[in-house]
Design a protein around this motif. Structure first.
Motif, PDB file in Angstrom:
ATOM      1  N   VAL A 150       5.635  10.322   3.305  1.00 51.56           N
ATOM      2  CA  VAL A 150       4.302   9.910   3.752  1.00 51.56           C
ATOM      3  C   VAL A 150       3.810   8.737   2.927  1.00 51.56           C
ATOM      4  CG1 VAL A 150       1.972  10.703   4.214  1.00 51.56           C
ATOM      5  CG2 VAL A 150       3.877  12.308   4.383  1.00 51.56           C
ATOM      6  N   TRP A 151       3.893   8.905   1.609  1.00 55.97           N
ATOM      7  CA  TRP A 151       3.513   7.810   0.711  1.00 55.97           C
ATOM      8  C   TRP A 151       4.701   7.551  -0.196  1.00 55.97           C
ATOM      9  CZ3 TRP A 151      -0.079  12.042   0.964  1.00 55.97           C
ATOM     10  CH2 TRP A 151      -1.248  11.752   1.675  1.00 55.97           C
ATOM     11  N   LYS A 152       5.272   6.377  -0.089  1.00 61.25           N
ATOM     12  CA  LYS A 152       6.455   6.074  -0.902  1.00 61.25           C
ATOM     13  C   LYS A 152       6.147   6.127  -2.391  1.00 61.25           C
ATOM     14  CE  LYS A 152       9.896   3.782   1.742  1.00 61.25           C
ATOM     15  NZ  LYS A 152       9.242   3.151   2.908  1.00 61.25           N
ATOM     16  N   THR A 153       4.912   5.823  -2.716  1.00 62.36           N
ATOM     17  CA  THR A 153       4.552   5.769  -4.125  1.00 62.36           C
ATOM     18  C   THR A 153       4.686   7.119  -4.810  1.00 62.36           C
ATOM     19  OG1 THR A 153       2.813   5.197  -5.654  1.00 62.36           O
ATOM     20  CG2 THR A 153       2.133   6.076  -3.548  1.00 62.36           C
ATOM     21  N   ALA A 154       4.768   8.188  -4.014  1.00 62.73           N
ATOM     22  CA  ALA A 154       4.892   9.505  -4.625  1.00 62.73           C
ATOM     23  C   ALA A 154       6.257   9.709  -5.272  1.00 62.73           C
ATOM     24  CB  ALA A 154       4.653  10.582  -3.575  1.00 62.73           C
ATOM     25  N   ASP A 155       7.190   8.843  -4.934  1.00 65.96           N
ATOM     26  CA  ASP A 155       8.580   9.021  -5.371  1.00 65.96           C
ATOM     27  C   ASP A 155       8.680   9.279  -6.891  1.00 65.96           C
ATOM     28  OD1 ASP A 155      11.211   8.798  -6.022  1.00 65.96           O
ATOM     29  OD2 ASP A 155      11.626   7.081  -4.737  1.00 65.96           O
ATOM     30  N   ILE A 190       0.840  -1.201   0.000  1.00 66.66           N
ATOM     31  CA  ILE A 190       0.000   0.000   0.000  1.00 66.66           C
ATOM     32  C   ILE A 190       0.869   1.243   0.000  1.00 66.66           C
ATOM     33  CG2 ILE A 190      -1.631   1.286   1.425  1.00 66.66           C
ATOM     34  CD1 ILE A 190      -2.869  -1.426   2.170  1.00 66.66           C
ATOM     35  N   GLN A 191       1.945   1.185   0.781  1.00 61.18           N
ATOM     36  CA  GLN A 191       2.875   2.314   0.820  1.00 61.18           C
ATOM     37  C   GLN A 191       3.389   2.653  -0.575  1.00 61.18           C
ATOM     38  OE1 GLN A 191       5.241   4.436   2.527  1.00 61.18           O
ATOM     39  NE2 GLN A 191       3.488   4.706   3.869  1.00 61.18           N
ATOM     40  N   TYR A 192       3.706   1.610  -1.313  1.00 64.13           N
ATOM     41  CA  TYR A 192       4.250   1.821  -2.644  1.00 64.13           C
ATOM     42  C   TYR A 192       3.161   2.014  -3.691  1.00 64.13           C
ATOM     43  CZ  TYR A 192       9.134   1.045  -1.490  1.00 64.13           C
ATOM     44  OH  TYR A 192      10.406   1.187  -0.997  1.00 64.13           O
ATOM     45  N   GLY A 193       1.933   2.008  -3.247  1.00 61.72           N
ATOM     46  CA  GLY A 193       0.838   2.243  -4.182  1.00 61.72           C
ATOM     47  C   GLY A 193       0.674   1.149  -5.205  1.00 61.72           C
ATOM     48  N   ARG A 198      -4.381   5.722   3.395  1.00 61.29           N
ATOM     49  CA  ARG A 198      -3.065   5.109   3.341  1.00 61.29           C
ATOM     50  C   ARG A 198      -2.590   4.883   1.910  1.00 61.29           C
ATOM     51  NH1 ARG A 198      -2.405  -0.032   5.961  1.00 61.29           N
ATOM     52  NH2 ARG A 198      -4.509  -0.514   5.289  1.00 61.29           N
ATOM     53  N   TYR A 199      -3.510   4.995   0.991  1.00 62.22           N
ATOM     54  CA  TYR A 199      -3.178   4.665  -0.392  1.00 62.22           C
ATOM     55  C   TYR A 199      -3.244   5.938  -1.233  1.00 62.22           C
ATOM     56  CZ  TYR A 199      -3.143   1.775  -4.616  1.00 62.22           C
ATOM     57  OH  TYR A 199      -2.819   1.169  -5.796  1.00 62.22           O
ATOM     58  N   LEU A 200      -2.132   6.247  -1.847  1.00 64.95           N
ATOM     59  CA  LEU A 200      -2.106   7.398  -2.758  1.00 64.95           C
ATOM     60  C   LEU A 200      -2.264   6.849  -4.169  1.00 64.95           C
ATOM     61  CD1 LEU A 200      -1.584  10.385  -3.337  1.00 64.95           C
ATOM     62  CD2 LEU A 200       0.841   9.903  -3.306  1.00 64.95           C
ATOM     63  N   VAL A 235       3.837   2.798 -11.580  1.00 59.00           N
ATOM     64  CA  VAL A 235       3.802   2.861 -10.123  1.00 59.00           C
ATOM     65  C   VAL A 235       4.342   1.555  -9.523  1.00 59.00           C
ATOM     66  CG1 VAL A 235       2.307   3.190  -8.146  1.00 59.00           C
ATOM     67  CG2 VAL A 235       1.873   4.452 -10.226  1.00 59.00           C
ATOM     68  N   GLN A 274       8.190   0.870  -9.090  1.00 60.33           N
ATOM     69  CA  GLN A 274       8.975   1.566  -8.072  1.00 60.33           C
ATOM     70  C   GLN A 274       9.502   0.645  -6.993  1.00 60.33           C
ATOM     71  OE1 GLN A 274       7.725   5.525  -6.632  1.00 60.33           O
ATOM     72  NE2 GLN A 274       5.820   4.944  -7.589  1.00 60.33           N
ATOM     73  N   ARG A 320      -3.177  10.774   6.197  1.00 61.27           N
ATOM     74  CA  ARG A 320      -2.844   9.349   6.191  1.00 61.27           C
ATOM     75  C   ARG A 320      -3.165   8.706   7.540  1.00 61.27           C
ATOM     76  NH1 ARG A 320       3.225   7.320   6.253  1.00 61.27           N
ATOM     77  NH2 ARG A 320       2.934   8.203   8.308  1.00 61.27           N
TER      78      ARG A 320
END
Lengths: 338, 366, 321
Positions: free
Chosen positions: C271-276, B211-214, C223-225, B333, B336, C215
């Protein structure tokens, strides 16, 4: 050919030897050509496709065309490669593979050289090919080739151990390492063949042999999905053809050895069938082994390096050792073998 | 003291297992990976920029080329976004056709994944089996819209072509055959010891990380998160059909494999129901204004593509062209997480893990 | 938005619509809005184009009134069809497949039709309100947001709420004001095109803290972006985040605005790793800097590329292409 060995070496005899070698070379090249063809056909059928069917009738000349293409290709050597080693490696890979064929008996009197330590001779020579592969990987100055070469070295050295030890049982039962005598010791019905009393040794031998051949599921040195083409990434043209040739010559050699060591060589499965010449039986068994190797290729995925090593040292080697003890017990209490 | 040097290895952009022009720069200690950096952009075509000067119908062919293994879902997400903004009703028959082609596409995409993944792992035959079956789907698409890969099939308000005579029956026949084929696939591969040894416990992560990594799609569901947009945020007519969301437990490569193969089965279930209920006649295009001009505003829609959540964010200023069009691409996504999974693994596992994520470079780079 | 939420839009009559709209859905495929007898709804189809042409002033009470009428109207056709159902068995006109389907499918079908009816009615009813919200968003006026918020407040007094998401939005604004900063929220509105997705505009300087709140706070739990998008609005730049709460299924849209000359939005990678990578992509294509990003480099284009292609003033290398 045995009578040649008993005579002093003269020019005449040397010419005979050369002629014999050329014959074997011709047979081997014929085999390799059609082994590749059949491999492609068989795997094609297993995968619901036709395989080569364009060049010549039924595509029979496909491999010939492929070889012609390889020979006509420009000979490239990478600029940063170690030229001398790069050129030497393919020859170094092929020569021992071919030389190892000298000891194989195809029939009672159809053998090039009847050597007392026949099997050891094969193992010793095939070990040289490992050096050639490492050399090729190193000389290419390519990282994938290097990784492939290193993998290959590790793999072949590891698998030679169970390979040799699995044959110890056969040697114990025969009391000889001479391949002809091993076959002679398996005369009679097919349950006299070594593969039944030596079933553990047989399985270990087959698995190790696949690994020695660098074939699926042990084709890590040239695992195309990871290492592009492994040690021969940088090779093309006839140098590549030499590696290819060496690989299939070893397939030929291993299939012959399996036939001889475990499947009774030229012996018919039933003595009543002895009217069929031994060479036919030999070829049939030989082809069955070759087919098995192709079949495995169409079926299995590839192992990982660490699993490969684990299999050799943790599973195959203990099994081969166990086989020696069982054989010894069998000889002692049940009077196995001669 | 033996000193070992790190080996810097460029895996790709031309490499058999990167599935396109992905480049992964890895540092190796022996065969153990110590550092990973994915380099992308080799296939960047600026789709989003191009879209700003095209009208919506013209953009559809560009979506085909994003995730080229799943062009139908890409088509759909764009049309869906525009329909949502303009409040266009899509006729029943068109919705069914869309659903059928999307599910067929999902099967085709998963089949390609299945075949190539096993090829990565070193098994040769599954690749050809999978492509054999996928070929049938491509033929079906070919009959439907005249293209095998880039279909350009959907339009805002419906679909371009109605199903030709007998097409539905052909799909039915395919679904029937595919079911038994899937069992054969499982027989061939799923229990194979070597295969299991290669994928079990490899590249594992937990739900929180996912979830963190989307992550989305099978990459998310393999950790046990029951999240499938077809169920959770239904679009099209998915809420009319009965199907399950397969989930894994351990989040490893095997679970991803399991989830994807099970999804094929579920897609077949959906198809069976949809084909049964397929309206025998009806319009395939809704009432759409001559010029497609969504009102000023913005919309974000998302659907479940075979690779995960594909989203489409449109900012419209009331013109025929979008002011800004952004695609949320699942492959981009999902990729990553690669560096996190690879460090400490061997070169061989690089292929296993990368293949398990299931990326399509056309979509990563867009 | 899930179907449930769409149905919520039908207001208190929801339970009835669900049950009674079944024969209606079975009867005809035409948009239910047209079958309604209520005069207000008859005008409805003309309502949606309005916002594009003429942004009306934010008519706060409007949404409070109209939905009431429409939702009142919703059961009406159902009642009509009930009588019709007894007479002509409209279910028989369904595609033949209906016979084979189990009852649950018919229910599903009915629910869907009900949802569609509700949605159409709602769209029509909100024409005015939507115009207000959309115009407000485009103009960047805060009055609209306040108007909307006020509408929510008033709506809560009258039984039929304008949108089920309105209280959520109000609560979100309130929470963010309490927990982050008084001026954290620049604007708050519902996106009428997107199933009334709550849309918040947050000040850049408060964004990292707001992100953490969004979050971690139990009432948000995003929790999910899902998506990060950058938009060049020519007057300003905007980074748009779509957040998802996987338990409740809520999706919020959060925007952070920044100036165009030196665009910068605090990074939320922590906050959200996926934003990277998504932030890297925006940096690459729009030139918005994300201070706090661990590795802000170009991702799509070569490192030596000049300019940011998705900016509206970007001149392509070869303009003819």
């Amino acid at each position: 050919m045995q009578w040649l060995w008993d005579q002093p070496l003269s020019w005449m005899n040397a010419a005979w030897f050369t002629l014999g070698a050329l014959c074997v070379l011709g047979i081997v090249i014929f085999f390799v050509t059609y082994a590749i063809y059949f491999e492609r056909k068989i795997i094609g059928w297993m995968q619901f496709r036709k395989g080569p069917n364009r060049v010549g009738p039924f595509g029979l000349l496909q491999t010939v065309a492929d070889v012609a293409k390889l020979l006509l290709k420009e000979d490239t050597i990478p600029a940063k490669a170690d030229k001398a080693l790069f050129i030497m490696a393919p020859a170094l890979a092929f020569i021992p593979s071919f030389a190892a064929l000298a000891i194989i008996p195809y029939g009672m009197n159809l053998q090039f050289a009847d050597v007392n330590v026949g099997f050891l001779y094969y193992v010793a020579l095939s070990g040289v090919t490992t050096i050639a592969i490492v050399t090729a990987g190193w000389a290419s100055n390519n990282k994938y080739a290097l990784l492939g070469g290193m993998r290959s070295a590790a793999q072949m050295i590891s698998y030679e151990v169970p390979l040799v030890i699995s044959v110890v049982g056969v040697a114990m039962m025969t009391g000889s390492l001479n391949l002809r005598e091993i076959v002679l010791a398996q005369e009679g019905y097919f349950w006299n063949w070594n593969f039944l009393p030596q079933i553990i040794g047989f399985v270990v031998f087959l698995v190790s042999a696949l690994a020695e051949l660098n074939r699926t599921p042990f084709d890590l040195p040239e695992a195309e999905s990871e290492l592009v083409a492994g040690y021969h990434t940088e090779y093309s043209g006839f140098r590549f053809a030499f590696f290819m040739l060496a690989e299939y010559v070893y397939l030929y050699a291993i299939a012959c050895l399996t036939t001889i060591l475990f499947l009774g060589g030229w012996n018919p499965p039933l003595p009543q069938l002895a009217f069929i010449p031994g060479i036919v039986w030999f070829i049939l068994k030989f082809l069955a082994v070759v087919f098995f190797v192709f079949w495995v290729r169409a079926t299995f995925p590839r192992l990982r390096v660490d699993q490969l090593m684990g299999l050799a040292w943790k599973a195959l080697l203990p099994l081969a050792m166990l086989n020696i003890f069982i054989t010894a017990a069998g000889i002692h209490w049940f009077g196995w073998g001669g | 003291m033996i000193r070992t040097e790190e080996l810097l290895l460029n895996v790709g952009p031309q490499h058999p297992s990167t599935h396109g022009v992905l480049r992964v720069v890895v540092k190796l200690d022996g065969e153990i990976i110590t550092h990973v950096e994915p380099v992308i952009g080799y296939l960047h075509r600026g789709t989003e920029k191009l879209a700003e000067s095209l009208n919506y119908t013209q953009i559809i062919p560009y979506t085909d080329r994003m995730d080229y293994l799943s062009a139908m879902t890409n088509n759909y997400v764009l049309c869906y976004a525009v329909e949502k903004m303009m409040g266009i009703e899509v006729p029943e028959r068109a919705e069914f056709l869309r659903l059928i082609v999307m599910e067929l596409q999902r099967i085709a995409s998963h089949l390609v994944w299945w075949g190539t993944y096993l090829l990565d792992i070193g098994a040769l035959s599954p690749f050809l089996f999978a492509f054999n079956d996928r070929e049938r789907i491509l033929q079906l698409f070919n009959e439907l819209c005249g293209a095998r890969l880039t279909y350009n099939y959907m339009r805002v308000g419906g679909v371009k072509w109605d199903a030709p005579e007998g097409w539905i029956d052909k799909v039915k026949a395919f679904v029937k055959d595919m079911k038994s084929r899937l069992d054969e696939y499982h027989n061939l591969v799923s229990g194979n010891e070597i295969f299991l040894a290669r994928v079990k416990g490899i590249g594992a992560y937990d739900a929180e990380t996912a979830i963190q990594y989307g992550l989305s799609g099978a990459n998310l569901r393999c950790t046990g998160v029951k999240w499938d947009l077809r169920k959770n945020e239904p679009y099209c007519i998915y809420d009319r059909f009965d199907f399950d969301i397969p989930v894994g437990q351990n989040g490893d490569c095997y679970d991803r494999y399991y989830v994807r193969t099970e999804e094929i089965r579920q897609s077949l279930r959906i198809l069976e129901q949809a084909l049964e209920q397929f309206p025998p006649e009806g319009e395939t295009m809704g009432k759409v204004p001559r010029a497609i001009r969504p009102p000023a505003g913005e919309v974000y829609v998302r659907i479940e593509s075979p690779r995960g959540e594909i989203g489409c964010y449109i900012v419209s200023k009331g013109k025929a062209e979008p002011y800004r069009l952004k695609f949320r691409r699942p492959s981009f996504v999902n990729l990553q997480i690669l560096p996190k999974l690879l460090v400490g693994e061997s070169m061989t596992n690089l292929v296993t893990i990368l293949g398990g994520i299931d990326i399509v470079l056309g979509e990563v780079d867009c | 938005m899930s179907e449930e939420q769409k149905q919520n839009g039908a207001g208190p009559a929801e339970g009835e619509t669900k049950a009674e709209a079944a024969p209606e859905g079975a009867k005809a495929q035409v948009p239910p809005a047209k079958t309604e007898g209520a005069p207000q709804s008859g005008e409805a189809p003309q309502a949606p184009p309005q916002p594009a042409e003429a942004p009306q002033q934010p008519a706060a009470p409007q949404p409070g009134v109209e939905p009431k009428q429409t939702s009142g109207a919703a059961p009406q056709p159902a009642a009509e069809t009930q009588t019709a159902a007894g007479a002509s068995q409209p279910a028989a006109q369904q595609p033949a497949a209906a016979e084979k389907r189990p009852l649950t499918d018919e229910e599903k079908e009915a629910r869907r039709q009900a949802a569609l009816a509700a949605r159409a009615a709602k769209l029509a009813a909100q024409g005015g309100a939507a115009a207000g919200a959309a115009a407000g968003a485009a103009a960047g006026g805060r009055a609209a947001a306040r108007g909307a918020a006020a509408a929510g407040g008033e709506g809560s007094e009258e039984p039929p709420k304008p949108s089920p998401n309105q209280p959520k939005l109000d609560r979100a604004v309130q929470l963010l004001k309490e927990l982050v900063a008084e001026d954290a929220v620049e604007e708050a509105s519902l996106n009428p095109f997107n199933d009334d997705m709550p849309t918040l505009v947050i000040r850049g300087e408060h964004w990292p803290k707001a992100a953490e709140t969004l979050r971690d706070h139990p009432e948000f739990g995003f929790r999910y972006l899902r998506n990060v998008a950058g938009v060049d609005h020519e007057t300003h730049m905007e980074v748009v985040y779509h957040l998802l709460n996987m338990d409740s299924g809520d999706t919020y849209c959060v925007k952070v605005r920044t100036n165009r000359d030196n665009p910068s939005v605090p990074s939320v990678v922590s906050v959200w790793k996926t934003a990277d990578w998504q932030e890297r992509e925006i940096y690459d294509l729009l030139g918005i800097a994300f201070p706090g990003h661990p590795d802000l480099r170009r991702i799509m284009l070569p490192d030596d590329w000049v300019g940011h292609p998705l900016r509206k003033d970007y001149v392509p290398l070869d303009p003819e292409v």
